[in-house]
Design a protein around this motif. Structure first.
Motif, PDB file in Angstrom:
ATOM      1  N   GLU A  47       0.728  -1.076   0.530  1.00 52.78           N
ATOM      2  CA  GLU A  47       0.152  -0.142  -0.079  1.00 52.78           C
ATOM      3  C   GLU A  47       1.245   1.370   0.003  1.00 52.78           C
ATOM      4  N   THR A  48       0.476   2.290  -0.664  1.00 55.10           N
ATOM      5  CA  THR A  48       0.987   3.401  -0.237  1.00 55.10           C
ATOM      6  C   THR A  48       1.061   3.854   1.056  1.00 55.10           C
ATOM      7  N   ILE A  49       2.531   4.891   0.857  1.00 46.46           N
ATOM      8  CA  ILE A  49       2.994   5.538   2.272  1.00 46.46           C
ATOM      9  C   ILE A  49       3.024   6.798   1.929  1.00 46.46           C
ATOM     10  N   THR A  50       2.065   7.571   3.190  1.00 44.80           N
ATOM     11  CA  THR A  50       2.167   8.822   3.021  1.00 44.80           C
ATOM     12  C   THR A  50       2.794   9.661   4.213  1.00 44.80           C
ATOM     13  N   PHE A  51       3.773  10.252   4.517  1.00 40.35           N
ATOM     14  CA  PHE A  51       3.814  10.983   5.629  1.00 40.35           C
ATOM     15  C   PHE A  51       4.056  12.236   5.510  1.00 40.35           C
ATOM     16  N   VAL A  52       3.971  13.312   6.287  1.00 35.58           N
ATOM     17  CA  VAL A  52       4.513  14.614   6.714  1.00 35.58           C
ATOM     18  C   VAL A  52       5.939  14.977   6.587  1.00 35.58           C
ATOM     19  N   ASP A  53       6.612  15.346   6.122  1.00 32.55           N
ATOM     20  CA  ASP A  53       8.503  15.814   6.466  1.00 32.55           C
ATOM     21  C   ASP A  53       8.053  16.753   7.330  1.00 32.55           C
ATOM     22  N   LEU A  54       8.864  17.579   8.342  1.00 32.50           N
ATOM     23  CA  LEU A  54       8.635  18.268   8.826  1.00 32.50           C
ATOM     24  C   LEU A  54       9.445  19.680   8.451  1.00 32.50           C
ATOM     25  N   VAL A  55      10.280  18.904   7.403  1.00 33.13           N
ATOM     26  CA  VAL A  55      10.831  20.614   6.030  1.00 33.13           C
ATOM     27  C   VAL A  55      10.285  20.135   5.494  1.00 33.13           C
ATOM     28  N   ARG A  56      10.292  18.939   4.392  1.00 30.91           N
ATOM     29  CA  ARG A  56       9.346  19.124   3.054  1.00 30.91           C
ATOM     30  C   ARG A  56       8.392  18.908   3.013  1.00 30.91           C
ATOM     31  N   GLY A  57       6.969  18.874   3.774  1.00 32.48           N
ATOM     32  CA  GLY A  57       5.833  19.337   3.319  1.00 32.48           C
ATOM     33  C   GLY A  57       5.696  17.603   3.074  1.00 32.48           C
ATOM     34  N   LEU A  72      19.194  10.109   3.279  1.00 35.87           N
ATOM     35  CA  LEU A  72      17.697   8.726   4.140  1.00 35.87           C
ATOM     36  C   LEU A  72      16.816   9.228   4.216  1.00 35.87           C
ATOM     37  N   LEU A  73      16.321   9.771   3.638  1.00 31.01           N
ATOM     38  CA  LEU A  73      14.856   9.777   3.085  1.00 31.01           C
ATOM     39  C   LEU A  73      14.252   8.722   2.293  1.00 31.01           C
ATOM     40  N   SER A  74      14.683   7.953   1.854  1.00 27.47           N
ATOM     41  CA  SER A  74      14.550   7.746   0.371  1.00 27.47           C
ATOM     42  C   SER A  74      14.550   5.581   1.400  1.00 27.47           C
ATOM     43  N   SER A  75      14.865   5.579   2.207  1.00 23.93           N
ATOM     44  CA  SER A  75      14.799   4.666   3.731  1.00 23.93           C
ATOM     45  C   SER A  75      13.315   5.150   4.840  1.00 23.93           C
ATOM     46  N   THR A  76      12.844   6.136   4.647  1.00 23.75           N
ATOM     47  CA  THR A  76      11.718   6.627   5.808  1.00 23.75           C
ATOM     48  C   THR A  76      10.120   5.637   5.338  1.00 23.75           C
ATOM     49  N   PRO A  77       9.854   5.475   4.485  1.00 24.70           N
ATOM     50  CA  PRO A  77       8.500   4.775   4.345  1.00 24.70           C
ATOM     51  C   PRO A  77       9.125   3.674   4.682  1.00 24.70           C
ATOM     52  N   ARG A  78      10.365   2.693   4.734  1.00 26.31           N
ATOM     53  CA  ARG A  78      10.411   1.181   5.140  1.00 26.31           C
ATOM     54  C   ARG A  78      10.693   1.085   6.579  1.00 26.31           C
ATOM     55  N   GLN A  79      11.396   2.876   6.733  1.00 30.52           N
ATOM     56  CA  GLN A  79      11.264   2.278   8.860  1.00 30.52           C
ATOM     57  C   GLN A  79       9.528   3.058   9.629  1.00 30.52           C
ATOM     58  N   ILE A  80       8.665   3.595   8.701  1.00 31.21           N
ATOM     59  CA  ILE A  80       7.840   3.851   9.141  1.00 31.21           C
ATOM     60  C   ILE A  80       6.402   2.816   9.049  1.00 31.21           C
ATOM     61  N   ALA A  81       6.770   2.223   7.756  1.00 26.09           N
ATOM     62  CA  ALA A  81       6.368   0.046   8.195  1.00 26.09           C
ATOM     63  C   ALA A  81       6.836  -0.647   9.355  1.00 26.09           C
ATOM     64  N   LEU A  82       8.524   0.005   9.262  1.00 29.58           N
ATOM     65  CA  LEU A  82       8.669  -1.009  10.434  1.00 29.58           C
ATOM     66  C   LEU A  82       8.062  -0.494  11.286  1.00 29.58           C
ATOM     67  N   TYR A  83       7.689   0.894  11.780  1.00 27.77           N
ATOM     68  CA  TYR A  83       7.564   1.132  13.541  1.00 27.77           C
ATOM     69  C   TYR A  83       6.223   0.790  13.376  1.00 27.77           C
ATOM     70  N   GLN A  84       5.154   0.488  12.224  1.00 29.95           N
ATOM     71  CA  GLN A  84       3.393  -0.374  12.323  1.00 29.95           C
ATOM     72  C   GLN A  84       3.692  -1.626  13.123  1.00 29.95           C
ATOM     73  N   ALA A  85       4.654  -2.139  12.703  1.00 30.98           N
ATOM     74  CA  ALA A  85       5.366  -3.210  12.709  1.00 30.98           C
ATOM     75  C   ALA A  85       5.385  -3.433  14.148  1.00 30.98           C
ATOM     76  N   LEU A  86       6.260  -2.402  14.471  1.00 31.28           N
ATOM     77  CA  LEU A  86       7.189  -2.367  16.423  1.00 31.28           C
ATOM     78  C   LEU A  86       5.767  -2.447  17.018  1.00 31.28           C
ATOM     79  N   MET A  87       5.203  -1.316  16.633  1.00 28.47           N
ATOM     80  CA  MET A  87       3.964  -1.477  17.380  1.00 28.47           C
ATOM     81  C   MET A  87       2.787  -2.171  18.187  1.00 28.47           C
ATOM     82  N   ASP A  88       2.642  -2.938  16.706  1.00 32.42           N
ATOM     83  CA  ASP A  88       1.191  -4.364  16.823  1.00 32.42           C
ATOM     84  C   ASP A  88       2.512  -5.500  17.805  1.00 32.42           C
TER      85      ASP A  88
END
Length: 499
Positions: A169-179, A224-240
């Motif tokens: 699925e698509t991953i969207t986030f708001v970057d504090l510098v880039r929107g 390191l921006l390109s790795s951010t969506p991967r890490q967001i998905a991992l955070y979701q798994a870590l939350m679970d």
């Protein structure tokens, strides 16, 4: 899928997590500065963490250099090495059992899987994808292997890595510098989190540490921006799995560019923090300049203290465009900070450059009183503290340095006559009259007798006494040097001219 934000229920916690490999570089310092300023601005916690899972590249020497650099720069950390904290240890090499435990749980829950693909196979499939105009990330070959396929790979002696299974699925986030930024599944494929030898990768250990240390904001470089969506998905798994309470917010700082419009790398000479420390940059001056690489206090103000930066620091004012490292501007800003020092603080700051190995004079020849007398003149002229050595060496060397270029430039035809006249007028001044204003009047009068303005008349005197055509104000220098030594040096110059 949008990332969860800490919200007001979680106090600000940021981290700086360098690897102890080689000398610290200015890009790393800029990252530390922005994190530190953000924490201090919001009354939050600044966590200093060491990323030392690469045994082949990490070293104890580099680790100690990192800590020394942080102390020199004036950064104070709330948790980390030498300070401790509720989430210790703060060195990843001491947390390996934890990473292995999380990896096993990700595998058991189907959030990760074993991948048996060889490097050659991966390269071949990537090249085929590129040739066909498809995205060239991992193609999911081992996502759903059967028991028979696994057994066959095992029989071949293949040792698998562990890959994280990205959600489709698509991953969207708001970057504090880039929107707001959006990444589609085909551009964010499954990725490795554990090597075949069982060693965890950065892609696993950093999110685990951030989750367990409750890091709310991750401010890091654009690379390191390109790795951010991967890490967001991992955070979701870590939350679970119960390891994380939220997904942190991300802000990616602009590239720092060097010569030739290229990203400043650790290998670039001007990137080394030690270069600036060894040259005598003040920490406040260097940090002031580095803060301008992507941020500004005000459009018309470049000089400020770290307290002023903290009071004004706002991520909305960080410019996402690349910032160019300008050494001359860095030096100019540092010079301003030197001029703002209390005179006693300036004298103290110069100390290392007035002793071996920087000072060319014998320790017993150094006169603290003479240095303190000339220091106000030097403080307004040096760019970096190491400049002080050459500016005051004439006071502490038995005789001035020999600089052939300066000698040839100053000692023109008729210089011997001028020096003879100047020497006589200087000698006529007694010790009570050996003051800068009287010395200037004497050299001015000598010049007038030879049809020369002060600038031309003082050049031979300066080179005779200091060895150089440029330096601190001449007459204040002669006053501190003293009558006897000044006249002796003029005599030596006259003898050289007559030889």
């Amino acid at each position: 899928m949008a990332n969860a934000t800490p919200g007001t229920g979680f106090p600000v916690r940021v981290r700086f997590c360098p690897s102890p490999t080689g000398n610290p570089h200015v890009g790393l310092v800029r990252t530390a500065l922005f994190n530190w300023a953000y924490a201090r601005r919001h009354g939050g916690t600044f966590v200093f963490r060491i990323e030392d899972t690469d045994a082949a590249r990490d070293s104890q020497e580099s680790y100690e250099q990192l800590l020394d650099a942080m102390r020199w720069l004036g950064f104070d950390w709330d948790e980390g090495p030498e300070v401790g904290g509720p989430h210790a240890p703060y060195r990843q090499s001491q947390r390996m059992d934890l990473y292995r435990d999380v990896a096993e749980k990700l595998l058991a829950g189907g959030r990760a899987y074993h991948c048996y693909c060889t490097t050659e196979e991966l390269t071949e499939r990537r090249e085929a994808a590129r040739a066909a105009g498809r995205p060239s990330g991992y193609d999911g070959h081992c996502r759903d292997l059967t028991a028979e396929q696994v057994a066959a790979y095992r029989a071949e002696g293949r040792e698998p890595i562990v890959r994280f299974r990205m959600p489709d699925e698509t991953i969207t986030f708001v970057d504090l510098v880039r929107g707001e930024l959006t990444f589609t599944p085909e551009n964010v494929t499954d990725y490795g989190i554990v090597r075949a030898n069982g060693a965890p990768l950065y892609t696993l250990v950093n999110p685990i540490d951030d989750a367990l240390m409750e890091i709310t904001h991750i401010l890091r470089g654009e690379d390191l921006l390109s790795s951010t969506p991967r890490q967001i998905a991992l955070y979701q798994a870590l939350m679970d799995l119960g390891y994380a309470k939220f997904v942190p917010e991300f802000g990616h700082l602009p590239y720092v560019m060097g010569e030739g419009n290229k990203k400043l790398s650790k290998r670039d000479p001007q990137a080394s923090l030690n270069l600036y420390r060894d040259r005598g940059f003040l920490p406040a001056g260097l940090l002031n300049y580095l803060s301008l690489l992507g941020w500004s206090l005000a459009p018309d103000r470049d000089i400020f203290t770290m307290d002023e930066m903290v009071a004004a620091f706002d991520l909305t004012n960080v410019n996402p465009n690349p910032a160019r490292f300008d050494l001359k501007k860095a030096e100019a800003i540092n010079a301003d900070h030197i001029r703002q020092l209390d005179p006693k603080a300036f004298v103290e700051a110069c100390g290392p450059w007035l002793r071996a190995p920087h000072a060319p004079w014998a320790p017993e020849d150094f006169d603290p009183a003479a240095f303190e007398a000339i220091a106000p003149q030097a403080q307004t002229r040096v760019t970096v503290l190491s400049d002080i050595t050459a500016n005051v060496d004439f006071l502490f060397l038995p005789e001035p340095v020999w600089d052939e270029t300066s000698w040839n430039k100053a000692m023109k035809e008729g210089s011997d006559a001028l020096l003879t006249t100047a020497r006589a007028k200087l000698a006529a001044l007694g010790d009570d009259a050996w003051r800068a204003d009287e010395l200037k009047a004497a050299v001015l009068a000598a010049g007038e007798e030879h049809g020369l303005k002060l600038g031309k008349a003082q050049a031979p005197v300066r080179v005779s006494v200091t060895g150089r055509t440029v330096g601190l104000p001449l007459f204040e220098s002669l006053e501190v040097l003293g009558r006897e030594r000044t006249l002796a040096r003029v005599d030596a110059a006259l003898a050289r001219l007559a030889a």
